[in-house]
Motif scaffolding. Structure first.
Motif, PDB file in Angstrom:
ATOM      1  N   GLU B 380       0.829  -1.214   0.000  1.00 41.45           N
ATOM      2  CA  GLU B 380       0.000   0.000   0.000  1.00 41.45           C
ATOM      3  C   GLU B 380       0.861   1.261   0.000  1.00 41.45           C
ATOM      4  N   ASP B 381       1.799   1.342   0.958  1.00 41.33           N
ATOM      5  CA  ASP B 381       2.572   2.588   1.046  1.00 41.33           C
ATOM      6  C   ASP B 381       3.944   2.468   0.367  1.00 41.33           C
ATOM      7  N   LYS B 382       4.212   1.279  -0.204  1.00 43.36           N
ATOM      8  CA  LYS B 382       5.445   1.017  -0.994  1.00 43.36           C
ATOM      9  C   LYS B 382       6.725   1.121  -0.153  1.00 43.36           C
ATOM     10  N   SER B 383       6.592   1.114   1.145  1.00 42.88           N
ATOM     11  CA  SER B 383       7.810   1.094   1.965  1.00 42.88           C
ATOM     12  C   SER B 383       8.291  -0.357   2.052  1.00 42.88           C
ATOM     13  N   PHE B 384       9.567  -0.546   2.341  1.00 44.32           N
ATOM     14  CA  PHE B 384      10.094  -1.915   2.360  1.00 44.32           C
ATOM     15  C   PHE B 384      11.317  -2.031   3.254  1.00 44.32           C
ATOM     16  N   THR B 385      11.633  -3.293   3.539  1.00 40.99           N
ATOM     17  CA  THR B 385      12.880  -3.594   4.231  1.00 40.99           C
ATOM     18  C   THR B 385      13.654  -4.600   3.379  1.00 40.99           C
ATOM     19  N   LEU B 386      14.954  -4.400   3.310  1.00 42.03           N
ATOM     20  CA  LEU B 386      15.815  -5.268   2.508  1.00 42.03           C
ATOM     21  C   LEU B 386      16.907  -5.797   3.432  1.00 42.03           C
ATOM     22  N   SER B 387      17.014  -7.124   3.503  1.00 41.04           N
ATOM     23  CA  SER B 387      17.947  -7.717   4.477  1.00 41.04           C
ATOM     24  C   SER B 387      18.884  -8.717   3.826  1.00 41.04           C
ATOM     25  N   PRO B 388      20.139  -8.326   3.567  1.00 37.50           N
ATOM     26  CA  PRO B 388      21.117  -9.314   3.105  1.00 37.50           C
ATOM     27  C   PRO B 388      21.697 -10.075   4.305  1.00 37.50           C
ATOM     28  N   GLU B 389      22.055 -11.315   4.079  1.00 42.31           N
ATOM     29  CA  GLU B 389      22.666 -12.086   5.171  1.00 42.31           C
ATOM     30  C   GLU B 389      23.618 -13.134   4.615  1.00 42.31           C
ATOM     31  N   ILE B 390      24.567 -13.532   5.432  1.00 47.75           N
ATOM     32  CA  ILE B 390      25.432 -14.664   5.070  1.00 47.75           C
ATOM     33  C   ILE B 390      25.447 -15.628   6.247  1.00 47.75           C
ATOM     34  N   LEU B 391      25.367 -16.908   5.914  1.00 51.95           N
ATOM     35  CA  LEU B 391      25.309 -17.950   6.939  1.00 51.95           C
ATOM     36  C   LEU B 391      26.418 -18.952   6.669  1.00 51.95           C
ATOM     37  N   TYR B 392      27.152 -19.312   7.710  1.00 53.75           N
ATOM     38  CA  TYR B 392      28.191 -20.329   7.566  1.00 53.75           C
ATOM     39  C   TYR B 392      28.004 -21.401   8.636  1.00 53.75           C
ATOM     40  N   THR B 393      27.923 -22.667   8.204  1.00 48.05           N
ATOM     41  CA  THR B 393      27.686 -23.768   9.156  1.00 48.05           C
ATOM     42  C   THR B 393      28.767 -24.849   9.024  1.00 48.05           C
ATOM     43  N   GLY B 394      29.946 -24.448   8.599  1.00 44.16           N
ATOM     44  CA  GLY B 394      31.007 -25.423   8.317  1.00 44.16           C
ATOM     45  C   GLY B 394      31.649 -26.044   9.544  1.00 44.16           C
ATOM     46  N   ILE B 395      31.508 -25.425  10.694  1.00 40.23           N
ATOM     47  CA  ILE B 395      32.105 -25.982  11.913  1.00 40.23           C
ATOM     48  C   ILE B 395      30.999 -26.714  12.656  1.00 40.23           C
ATOM     49  N   THR B 396      31.248 -27.970  12.984  1.00 42.57           N
ATOM     50  CA  THR B 396      30.211 -28.799  13.597  1.00 42.57           C
ATOM     51  C   THR B 396      29.590 -28.103  14.801  1.00 42.57           C
ATOM     52  N   ASN B 397      28.278 -28.020  14.773  1.00 40.71           N
ATOM     53  CA  ASN B 397      27.443 -27.460  15.845  1.00 40.71           C
ATOM     54  C   ASN B 397      27.568 -25.948  16.026  1.00 40.71           C
ATOM     55  N   LEU B 398      28.314 -25.284  15.161  1.00 40.34           N
ATOM     56  CA  LEU B 398      28.439 -23.833  15.254  1.00 40.34           C
ATOM     57  C   LEU B 398      27.789 -23.184  14.028  1.00 40.34           C
ATOM     58  N   GLU B 399      26.988 -22.175  14.275  1.00 37.95           N
ATOM     59  CA  GLU B 399      26.310 -21.483  13.171  1.00 37.95           C
ATOM     60  C   GLU B 399      26.650 -20.001  13.278  1.00 37.95           C
ATOM     61  N   LEU B 400      27.214 -19.450  12.205  1.00 36.22           N
ATOM     62  CA  LEU B 400      27.590 -18.033  12.206  1.00 36.22           C
ATOM     63  C   LEU B 400      26.740 -17.314  11.170  1.00 36.22           C
ATOM     64  N   ARG B 401      26.085 -16.240  11.596  1.00 40.52           N
ATOM     65  CA  ARG B 401      25.260 -15.494  10.640  1.00 40.52           C
ATOM     66  C   ARG B 401      25.483 -14.002  10.823  1.00 40.52           C
ATOM     67  N   ALA B 402      25.727 -13.315   9.724  1.00 43.69           N
ATOM     68  CA  ALA B 402      25.791 -11.850   9.738  1.00 43.69           C
ATOM     69  C   ALA B 402      24.619 -11.352   8.909  1.00 43.69           C
ATOM     70  N   LYS B 403      23.900 -10.387   9.448  1.00 46.72           N
ATOM     71  CA  LYS B 403      22.690  -9.921   8.751  1.00 46.72           C
ATOM     72  C   LYS B 403      22.590  -8.409   8.845  1.00 46.72           C
ATOM     73  N   GLY B 404      22.181  -7.814   7.757  1.00 48.52           N
ATOM     74  CA  GLY B 404      21.931  -6.382   7.750  1.00 48.52           C
ATOM     75  C   GLY B 404      20.495  -6.128   7.350  1.00 48.52           C
ATOM     76  N   SER B 405      19.948  -4.989   7.721  1.00 45.75           N
ATOM     77  CA  SER B 405      18.587  -4.632   7.299  1.00 45.75           C
ATOM     78  C   SER B 405      18.554  -3.150   6.992  1.00 45.75           C
ATOM     79  N   VAL B 406      18.012  -2.824   5.839  1.00 42.79           N
ATOM     80  CA  VAL B 406      17.819  -1.419   5.472  1.00 42.79           C
ATOM     81  C   VAL B 406      16.323  -1.181   5.389  1.00 42.79           C
ATOM     82  N   LEU B 407      15.842  -0.109   6.028  1.00 43.52           N
ATOM     83  CA  LEU B 407      14.412   0.194   6.013  1.00 43.52           C
ATOM     84  C   LEU B 407      14.195   1.450   5.186  1.00 43.52           C
TER      85      LEU B 407
END
Lengths: 242, 432
Positions: B380-407
């Motif tokens: 309706e108002d054409k506003s949005f959020t855009l969120s890039p992220e990277i996820l790495y799960t190569g180390i057993t039981n460890l999950e690393l995620r970096a995420k950004g959000s632009v509004l």
């Protein structure tokens, strides 16, 4: 003329008696690899070019021709993640998400060379038609063509050891005959109850140069469970079957 | 002698290498032994930094009586613990979430039992459970208009565990040969008395809900209802089906008669409106030959606010802020705060949205590495959020995620009036 027809008739009747029945051979390969209904545990090991490894342990239960379910029991980050295949339908259940979602056969549930079809493998004779059989002496070479588009690999080249009627190598190819991966079957082992089959399966892929995957088998045995185990509603409870 | 010595060394080296290989690929059956109990969960650390938008309505609402902040730093630690105990047909399960948070508001902590129930499974065809549970009805990824007995999920983090409600539930399952492959029925009873489910809706009611699931001609179909009780009655259905091997379609429809909505009038008065509404969702999941997954959803929120109603809310905050800086007190802002804790503060509180998530599995053959981009658009108002992220799960039981959000959005639009312009966060999660 009569003699020519007689000769043709004899040749037509005689030919199938000498040809290798590819379909029958493939069904025999299937039964030698696994009973129709079973449970088993597999360890999946992804090995990176620098030697680093990541291991997964998967419980699998299969019934009949088209029902198979898998449950990850290790590592902790994957524990409880389950997959279900009912014919061409596949679902993935992630405990955090809390509900099953539909997936396709090519999607990877754990990363690396393995995809869903490798983890939820039905009988080869269910998914493939035998296009050609070649006698290579100690082995047969079967060229298989997928029956439907839902199958992960359009073509397979399967080398079958004549003595054990068990595959030694399978090449998985796309419709355009591009090699996706090669599977090597090793370490023939007696799992009991007449099941003698390779206990380890190694995979490499030109798409992942230097990477290798190994699948080890344990506690492989016949098991019959209710059809209801292979339903979406049951997915969070698959652990109760083992 | 010398030659024999070298042969011995060579033989020993070969022996060692084969031993090493045998050890490398060992699978001991004891590794898969089933224990009657299970303990596990994860520990998480999430530092984040946000750049504020001082002209935005929601910034003014939260900071009018605080010092101005250009950037907001926050760090939160979470421990999510779960355990189960099995004996015969009975199983006890509990999942608890503990959070410790430091932000511009200072330190805060919170502990919640997300789930805690006892389940009985006398057969594979029937099971029942009593206690705090989540049902997670619906096929949508970002939104679930038919999740009648769950808390709403956050479309920014749709995969997170949610807190459940206290309920009794059962599952009856039957499989068939033929076009109808599966049928299952899930009745649910939710009491709302005293402290039990005090946030489910109107108190002192016993609520009944049910879901019927069918796998018919390779299509998942659910019909669900919530009878009138603490909430107005709700009826819905959903479906999911693979159109092709790499394309799935899903949808949800919810009919919501007698829905109540708090409306803000230009005078600042609020009133309750009652109307029959429908919410629905249509979505696609597509896997390309390059292993890119696209999730696309359209969501119509029948009980949401229109663009004009949203503008009214933001204008009300603006007028309240003017009152405050003119020395006329903060009564209007206090009222706006209370409204933002209700319907006006829900994630995606307006009518029509689009959701697109594009994730690439292991680009450049980097194993266990998944970059993704998520876009949520208010139609309706054409506003949005855009969120890039990277996820790495190569180390057993460890999950690393970096995420950004632009509004991004104009004045008086949903994302334009959020308190932040952009946000960066790192999430480190360790499973055990």
């Amino acid at each position: 003329m009569k003699a020519l027809f007689s000769l043709l008739a004899v040749l037509l009747c005689a030919a199938p008696a000498y040809a290798i029945d590819g379909k029958q051979l493939l069904e025999q390969v299937d039964r030698n690899l696994a009973p129709e209904s079973y449970e088993l545990y597999r360890k999946l090991i992804n090995i990176e070019p620098d030697g680093r490894k990541k291991e997964f342990v998967l419980y699998t239960v299969k019934k009949g021709k088209d029902k198979i379910a898998g449950l990850f029991i290790a590592p902790a980050s994957e524990k409880g993640r389950s997959t279900l295949r009912l014919g061409d339908n596949m679902w993935l259940y992630i405990p955090n998400v809390g509900k099953p979602i539909r997936i396709t056969s090519l999607q990877s549930v754990i990363g690396g060379v393995f995809n869903n079809s490798d983890i939820l493998q039905l009988d080869y004779s269910e998914e493939y038609d035998v296009a050609k059989v070649e006698d290579l002496g100690k082995e047969y070479l079967l060229q298989l063509k997928a029956r439907t588009k839902t199958v992960a690999y359009d073509q397979l080249k399967m080398w079958v050891d004549k003595k054990n009627v068990s595959p030694t190598k399978i090449e998985c190819l796309t419709e355009a005959s591009m090699l996706i991966k090669t599977i090597y079957f090793k370490d023939i082992k007696d799992f009991g109850d007449g099941l003698v089959r390779p206990a380890s399966v190694e995979t490499d892929s030109p798409l992942y140069k230097g990477y290798k995957s190994v699948m080890l088998f344990a506690n492989f045995k016949k098991k019959e469970v209710a059809d209801e185990v292979f339903t979406l509603t049951f997915m969070p409870n698959i652990d109760s079957v083992r | 002698m010398c030659r024999r010595f070298y042969w011995c060394i060579l033989w020993f080296a070969v022996f060692l290498s084969t031993q090493a290989q045998a050890e490398e690929f060992k699978f001991d059956p004891s590794e898969v032994e089933k224990k009657p109990y299970h303990l596990g969960g994860y520990l998480e650390l999430k530092p984040s930094v946000s750049h504020t938008d001082k002209e935005a309505s929601l910034y003014k609402l939260r900071f009018y009586d605080r010092s101005d902040e250009e950037t907001l730093k926050q760090i939160s630690g979470t421990a999510q613990l779960e355990g189960s105990l099995e004996k015969g047909i009975a199983r006890l399960f509990a999942r608890a979430n503990f959070e410790l948070d430091h932000s511009y508001l200072g330190w805060s902590d919170q502990g919640k039992l997300y789930e805690g129930y006892m389940a009985l499974k006398p057969s594979d065809l029937f099971n029942l459970a009593l206690g705090k549970q989540t049902m997670k009805w619906g096929k949508g990824y970002a939104w679930n208009p038919v999740a009648f007995v769950d808390r709403p999920k956050n479309p920014d983090e749709p995969d997170l565990n949610l807190e459940g409600f206290y309920m009794a539930s059962a599952n009856l399952i039957k499989s068939f040969d033929g076009p109808l492959k599966t049928i299952s029925f899930t009745p649910v009873v939710i009491p709302a008395y005293g402290d039990i489910n005090d946030d489910f809706g109107e108190p002192d009611k016993l609520n009944f809900a049910a879901k019927l699931y069918l796998l018919y001609y390779d299509t998942d179909i659910d019909f669900m209802l919530l009878a009138k009780g603490s909430k107005s009655p709700r009826y819905g259905f959903d479906f999911s089906r693979n159109l092709f091997t790499n394309l799935e379609i899903h949808g949800e429809f919810a009919w919501l008669p007698d829905s109540k909505k708090t409306m803000l009038e230009p005078t600042g008065k609020t009133l309750q409106e009652e109307s029959d509404e429908a919410s629905y969702l249509l979505g696609l999941r597509y896997l390309s030959t390059l292993d890119t997954t696209y999730i696309f959803e359209y969501y119509h929120n029948g009980t949401g606010y229109s663009e004009a109603e949203g503008e009214e809310f933001f204008s009300f905050i603006g007028r309240g802020y003017e009152d405050y800086i003119s020395g006329r007190g903060d009564a209007a802002l206090k009222k706006a705060q209370s409204l933002s804790e209700g319907g006006y503060g829900r994630p995606n509180f307006m009518k029509d949205y689009l959701y697109l998530r594009v994730s690439q599995k292991e680009p450049f053959n980097i194993l266990y590495f998944t970059p993704a981009l998520t876009w949520i658009l208010n139609l309706e108002d054409k506003s949005f959020t855009l969120s890039p992220e990277i996820l790495y799960t190569g180390i057993t039981n460890l999950e690393l995620r970096a995420k950004g959000s632009v509004l991004v959005g104009d004045d008086f639009s949903e994302y334009g009036e959020k308190q932040n312009d952009y946000r960066l966060e790192l999430r480190v999660r360790y499973y055990f």
